[in-house]
Design a protein around this motif. Structure first.
Motif, PDB file in Angstrom:
ATOM      1  N   ILE A  34       0.823  -1.213   0.000  1.00 26.53           N
ATOM      2  CA  ILE A  34       0.000   0.000   0.000  1.00 26.53           C
ATOM      3  C   ILE A  34       0.855   1.260   0.000  1.00 26.53           C
ATOM      4  CG2 ILE A  34      -1.589   1.373   1.404  1.00 26.53           C
ATOM      5  CD1 ILE A  34      -3.034  -1.149   2.126  1.00 26.53           C
ATOM      6  N   ILE A  35       1.932   1.268   0.748  1.00 25.98           N
ATOM      7  CA  ILE A  35       2.792   2.454   0.802  1.00 25.98           C
ATOM      8  C   ILE A  35       3.417   2.706  -0.570  1.00 25.98           C
ATOM      9  CG2 ILE A  35       4.756   3.533   1.916  1.00 25.98           C
ATOM     10  CD1 ILE A  35       2.301   3.181   3.702  1.00 25.98           C
ATOM     11  N   ASP A  36       3.874   1.644  -1.224  1.00 26.24           N
ATOM     12  CA  ASP A  36       4.430   1.796  -2.569  1.00 26.24           C
ATOM     13  C   ASP A  36       3.381   2.345  -3.536  1.00 26.24           C
ATOM     14  OD1 ASP A  36       6.846   0.815  -1.701  1.00 26.24           O
ATOM     15  OD2 ASP A  36       6.459  -1.242  -2.390  1.00 26.24           O
TER      16      ASP A  36
ATOM     17  N   LEU B 205      -0.474   0.651   7.899  1.00 24.54           N
ATOM     18  CA  LEU B 205      -0.668   0.110   6.559  1.00 24.54           C
ATOM     19  C   LEU B 205       0.631  -0.328   5.881  1.00 24.54           C
ATOM     20  CD1 LEU B 205      -3.267   2.712   5.193  1.00 24.54           C
ATOM     21  CD2 LEU B 205      -3.726   0.426   6.078  1.00 24.54           C
ATOM     22  N   ARG B 206       1.764  -0.136   6.568  1.00 23.91           N
ATOM     23  CA  ARG B 206       3.055  -0.372   5.921  1.00 23.91           C
ATOM     24  C   ARG B 206       3.185  -1.800   5.378  1.00 23.91           C
ATOM     25  NH1 ARG B 206       7.251   2.604   5.577  1.00 23.91           N
ATOM     26  NH2 ARG B 206       6.429   4.081   7.105  1.00 23.91           N
ATOM     27  N   LYS B 207       2.646  -2.776   6.085  1.00 29.84           N
ATOM     28  CA  LYS B 207       2.805  -4.168   5.666  1.00 29.84           C
ATOM     29  C   LYS B 207       1.567  -4.730   4.962  1.00 29.84           C
ATOM     30  CE  LYS B 207       6.145  -5.323   9.279  1.00 29.84           C
ATOM     31  NZ  LYS B 207       6.483  -6.254  10.390  1.00 29.84           N
TER      32      LYS B 207
ATOM     33  N   GLU C  21      -4.886  -5.533  -1.802  1.00 30.15           N
ATOM     34  CA  GLU C  21      -6.060  -6.383  -1.658  1.00 30.15           C
ATOM     35  C   GLU C  21      -6.864  -6.037  -0.411  1.00 30.15           C
ATOM     36  OE1 GLU C  21      -7.258 -11.113  -1.898  1.00 30.15           O
ATOM     37  OE2 GLU C  21      -5.157 -10.528  -1.674  1.00 30.15           O
ATOM     38  N   SER C  22      -6.181  -5.552   0.631  1.00 31.59           N
ATOM     39  CA  SER C  22      -6.874  -5.230   1.879  1.00 31.59           C
ATOM     40  C   SER C  22      -7.750  -3.983   1.743  1.00 31.59           C
ATOM     41  CB  SER C  22      -5.865  -5.031   3.010  1.00 31.59           C
ATOM     42  OG  SER C  22      -5.045  -3.900   2.756  1.00 31.59           O
TER      43      SER C  22
END
Length: 347
Positions: free
Chosen positions: A43-45, A90-92, A96-97
């Motif tokens: 998500i961060i990317d 949200l880093r990991k 899809e989440s």
């Protein structure tokens, strides 16, 4: 996935497909978003890539088999990131989440069929996004309610332009007839390009002329359609026995076609240029003036006539005026008398 067009810089996170081929009026015609990402994308990317592309408001999300799962909207993503410790939380997580399931349509579905089912959502204040897929459920793009509104507005604009062109041919902006003993002139300027005002005149015998002025209830496309019906009727009708018969037949045609949803007020005149006799059927119109010696007078017309198109059978009462040298009979629709002066007072 078919139609992939991925640049090296985008291949890891943001990917873009080529717009699918548009067949006729398929919904693919209005699709404006062709970006997607893998369900496993961090998500961060994803957020970092979207920060560089402010124009992208939503992207599709696909699984390992390249099936479309749903969408991620820019608003939802950055709303979560802006919360306290949002980035840490949200880093990991993966795209899809955050997948949001939305209505999906086959890219070949007819755009007008789709618009009928989305009327309530498209007209809401909230921006809604919709997913396009192919027969294999692969991602084909995203369109929004705004895209649909823009398309329908353009269709409406084109329809109005065409209706105006047709109606101008039917109801000329200016027309006239000059004879040794009398002259007839007419003018029409439609409100907002199209409307329901209608006039016509035609010769029925060596000395008689039928003159018609009508005002259709309402304005816009429906009124324009009724004007076209009036034109066809007048162009093909043979006067036969009397002007009363003409009005009765027209009333039945209007009632049959519009089932009381529209009505028409009108003036139906039969003028004999040899005798100066003017026979008039005023069907709930009333907007006329007779000028004698340059002074306006209001003839006492027949009573009991109602507008056309309300009931299947209508009573047609007429009255006569003898037109003498210098007389002028003037008719108008309420589009003229409802005009206002600088003080806002109607004429």
């Amino acid at each position: 996935m078919a139609n992939k067009n991925i640049t090296l810089a985008e291949c890891s996170v943001l990917k873009e497909i080529q717009p699918p081929k548009v067949h006729g009026n398929s919904i693919a015609k209005i699709t404006t978003i062709f970006f997607y990402t893998d369900a496993s994308t961090n998500i961060i990317d994803l957020a970092e890539h979207l920060e560089e592309k402010e124009e992208i408001q939503a992207i599709g999300v696909i699984d390992q088999s390249e099936k479309a799962l749903g969408i991620v909207t820019r608003k939802d993503l950055f709303s979560l990131l802006s919360k306290p410790f949002g980035r840490e939380v949200l880093r990991k997580k993966t795209a899809e989440s955050l997948v949001k399931e939305v209505q999906r349509f086959n890219a070949n579905e007819n755009i007008f069929t789709v618009s009928d089912g989305l009327e309530e959502l498209v007209n809401s204040y909230t921006t809604h996004y919709f997913l396009l897929v192919n027969d294999k459920e692969e991602f084909c793009g995203i369109f929004s309610g705004k895209d649909m509104l823009v398309f329908l507005a353009e269709i409406t604009r084109q329809d109005i332009a065409l209706s105006r062109k047709i109606q101008t041919r039917i109801v000329k902006e200016e027309d006239s007839l000059n004879r040794p003993d009398f002259s007839l002139c007419a003018s029409s300027v439609m409100a907002k390009g199209i409307g329901g005002d209608f006039y016509s005149f035609k010769k029925f015998s060596d000395s008689e002329y039928l003159i018609v002025l009508c005002d259709v209830s309402g304005k816009g496309m429906a009124a324009s359609l009724l004007s076209s019906l009036l034109s066809g009727f007048m162009n093909t009708y043979t006067l036969g026995n009397s002007i009363e018969t003409l009005v009765e037949d027209l009333n039945r045609q209007l009632t049959k076609s519009f089932a009381g949803d529209k009505f028409v007020t009108g003036m139906f005149l039969l003028f004999n240029e040899l005798t100066g006799q003017l026979k008039i059927a005023d069907m709930g119109h009333k907007h006329y003036v007779l000028y004698k010696n340059g002074k306006p007078t209001k003839p006492c017309g027949a009573k009991g006539n109602i507008p056309l198109g309300i009931t299947e059978e209508v009573e047609v009462n007429t009255f006569n005026i003898l037109m003498e040298k210098g007389d002028c009979f003037f008719m108008m629709t309420d589009g003229l008398i409802e005009q206002k002066n600088e003080e806002g007072i109607e004429y």
